[in-house]
Design a protein around this motif. Sequence first.
Motif, PDB file in Angstrom:
ATOM      1  N   ASP A 102       3.474 -12.083  -4.007  1.00 45.69           N
ATOM      2  CA  ASP A 102       4.428 -11.537  -4.973  1.00 45.69           C
ATOM      3  C   ASP A 102       3.720 -11.170  -6.273  1.00 45.69           C
ATOM      4  N   VAL A 103       2.849 -12.056  -6.744  1.00 44.67           N
ATOM      5  CA  VAL A 103       2.117 -11.798  -7.985  1.00 44.67           C
ATOM      6  C   VAL A 103       1.214 -10.588  -7.822  1.00 44.67           C
ATOM      7  N   LEU A 104       0.474 -10.530  -6.713  1.00 42.74           N
ATOM      8  CA  LEU A 104      -0.400  -9.386  -6.476  1.00 42.74           C
ATOM      9  C   LEU A 104       0.395  -8.085  -6.439  1.00 42.74           C
ATOM     10  N   ASP A 105       1.551  -8.126  -5.810  1.00 41.58           N
ATOM     11  CA  ASP A 105       2.428  -6.955  -5.739  1.00 41.58           C
ATOM     12  C   ASP A 105       2.826  -6.507  -7.140  1.00 41.58           C
ATOM     13  N   THR A 106       3.241  -7.446  -7.961  1.00 42.63           N
ATOM     14  CA  THR A 106       3.670  -7.118  -9.320  1.00 42.63           C
ATOM     15  C   THR A 106       2.528  -6.533 -10.140  1.00 42.63           C
ATOM     16  N   VAL A 107       1.346  -7.107 -10.012  1.00 42.90           N
ATOM     17  CA  VAL A 107       0.201  -6.630 -10.779  1.00 42.90           C
ATOM     18  C   VAL A 107      -0.175  -5.209 -10.366  1.00 42.90           C
ATOM     19  N   LEU A 108      -0.114  -4.915  -9.072  1.00 38.92           N
ATOM     20  CA  LEU A 108      -0.513  -3.594  -8.591  1.00 38.92           C
ATOM     21  C   LEU A 108       0.540  -2.526  -8.857  1.00 38.92           C
ATOM     22  N   THR A 109       1.816  -2.884  -8.810  1.00 38.17           N
ATOM     23  CA  THR A 109       2.875  -1.877  -8.947  1.00 38.17           C
ATOM     24  C   THR A 109       3.524  -1.878 -10.310  1.00 38.17           C
ATOM     25  N   THR A 141      10.386  -7.596  -4.833  1.00 36.87           N
ATOM     26  CA  THR A 141      11.681  -7.998  -4.287  1.00 36.87           C
ATOM     27  C   THR A 141      11.587  -8.260  -2.798  1.00 36.87           C
ATOM     28  N   SER A 142      10.347  -8.402  -2.300  1.00 33.16           N
ATOM     29  CA  SER A 142      10.159  -8.617  -0.857  1.00 33.16           C
ATOM     30  C   SER A 142      10.824  -9.911  -0.438  1.00 33.16           C
ATOM     31  N   SER A 143      11.545  -9.868   0.660  1.00 34.63           N
ATOM     32  CA  SER A 143      12.154 -11.073   1.184  1.00 34.63           C
ATOM     33  C   SER A 143      11.133 -11.856   1.963  1.00 34.63           C
ATOM     34  N   ALA A 163       0.822  -1.210   0.000  1.00 35.02           N
ATOM     35  CA  ALA A 163       0.000   0.000   0.000  1.00 35.02           C
ATOM     36  C   ALA A 163       0.856   1.260   0.000  1.00 35.02           C
ATOM     37  N   ARG A 164       2.008   1.207   0.641  1.00 32.76           N
ATOM     38  CA  ARG A 164       2.898   2.382   0.660  1.00 32.76           C
ATOM     39  C   ARG A 164       3.491   2.657  -0.719  1.00 32.76           C
ATOM     40  N   ARG A 165       3.572   1.610  -1.546  1.00 32.83           N
ATOM     41  CA  ARG A 165       4.204   1.763  -2.860  1.00 32.83           C
ATOM     42  C   ARG A 165       3.211   1.850  -4.009  1.00 32.83           C
ATOM     43  N   ALA A 166       1.948   1.494  -3.760  1.00 29.93           N
ATOM     44  CA  ALA A 166       0.929   1.510  -4.812  1.00 29.93           C
ATOM     45  C   ALA A 166      -0.094   2.599  -4.479  1.00 29.93           C
ATOM     46  N   PRO A 167      -0.052   3.732  -5.158  1.00 27.68           N
ATOM     47  CA  PRO A 167      -0.904   4.864  -4.765  1.00 27.68           C
ATOM     48  C   PRO A 167      -2.389   4.608  -4.923  1.00 27.68           C
TER      49      PRO A 167
END
Length: 460
Positions: free
Chosen positions: A444-451, A456-458, A369-373
């Motif tokens: 990870d997939v959700l992150d990529t789709v949104l941003t 690169t989250s560990s 959420a901090r990275r996807a406006p």
Amino acid sequence: MTEGSAPLTDLHPRDLPQRRLLRTAVPGPRSTALHDRRRTAVAAGVSSTLPVYVERAGGGVVVDVDGNSFIDLGSGIAVTSVGSAAPAVVRAVSAQVEDFTHTCFMITPYEEYVQVCEALARLTPGDHEKRSILVNSGAEAVENAVKIARRATGRPAVVVLDHAYHGRTNLTMAMTAKAMPYKTGFGPFAGEVYRVPGSYPLREPVPLSGAEAAARTTATIEKQVGADQVAALVVEPIQGEGGFVVPAPGFLPALADWCTRQGVLLVADEVQTGFARTGAMFACDHEGVVPDLVTLAKGIAGGLPLAAVTGRAAIMDAVHPGGLGGTFGGNPLACAAALATFAMIAEHDLTGAARRIEAVAMPRLRDLARRAPQVAEVRGRGAMLALELVRPGTLEPDAAETARVARECAQQGVLVLTCGTYGNVVRLLPPLVIEHDLLREALDVLDTVLTGVASTSSPT
């Protein structure tokens, strides 16, 4: 294996690999062919989020007819919380099939129905004496709760909250807030149903505490309906289809106190939140709220159709003999599945599993959420989590972006659901038995789709 617990050895079919795997485009050729057949046989009013046709499912994956294996973050809308085709459930249902499939409890009863009702008396909030009835669906449970409340109180009115969802039957459509697709063109609806404001913290014009929001709710009831006319206040402890809206702390206890003072029955619609989904057996448990009646379905029976109303004995027994029932209610196969499901929840600490899912997912979602406006808020409890999407810099709902996210996640092998009065909420309802590596991969997939950037989250 779910982290932080003892080894879980009976959670998904052993021959079903727990992995994401795409063999074709989504949808694949066999799904596409089935979809063409569907158009000539299935009514157009029955829609599907994704034209992918399932061949197998279990644990945290769904496999389609083209061999694509999707990570399941939907659980059939919170139904397969113990996993689809959970071996313990399969064994219980198979054994029951060999004995009998149906007699109708209203004609010749059977022990399994009684056992489920006994279990619900133990599991649901409160230590008072309880009774239950078993029915087929969440909407049917809500309808019966209204019948019981009206009979027990002698009052006609039913009050529901804005953004509520309670079903698709005539009465429950009246109780449901969202017009399209649930209500448009289907009226007129049942009368004596009144809608009042609830608690939606993100969208309050002025921030309200739970007690303040409850005071607004009850003042509206007293002014527009009259407390002495209200049989029941029906509340989802966390609103489901309305957007996974978590009310402000103190909202539910304040409503419960008002109901007690006014002789109004508090009905908790735990159809989506029940049976360990939120990290407690029921969402009411988080704030110690004890409803008079609770409606149950979805995760109750490992994927088989079953629902229930459980409530205070004096209230439930106010209905005359023959006033409650139904041909298929408490079907013995579904009862067997429910008993196996209850055992799995206890033996494998699936309430704890839901909390551990939250511990894995929530930090990732908040970082996202901090990275996807376009993410206005991350919210939820346990394995009932959501992201509300808006046009960046505003609170204007963005339904188109929400649909895009769900579509692109599916194309990358992750099934997510959408919801919300404005169609702008991505909801995550993973099976409680999902392996955490699989959950992280889905995030990870959700992150990529949104941003638009590979995550690169560990591992957490």
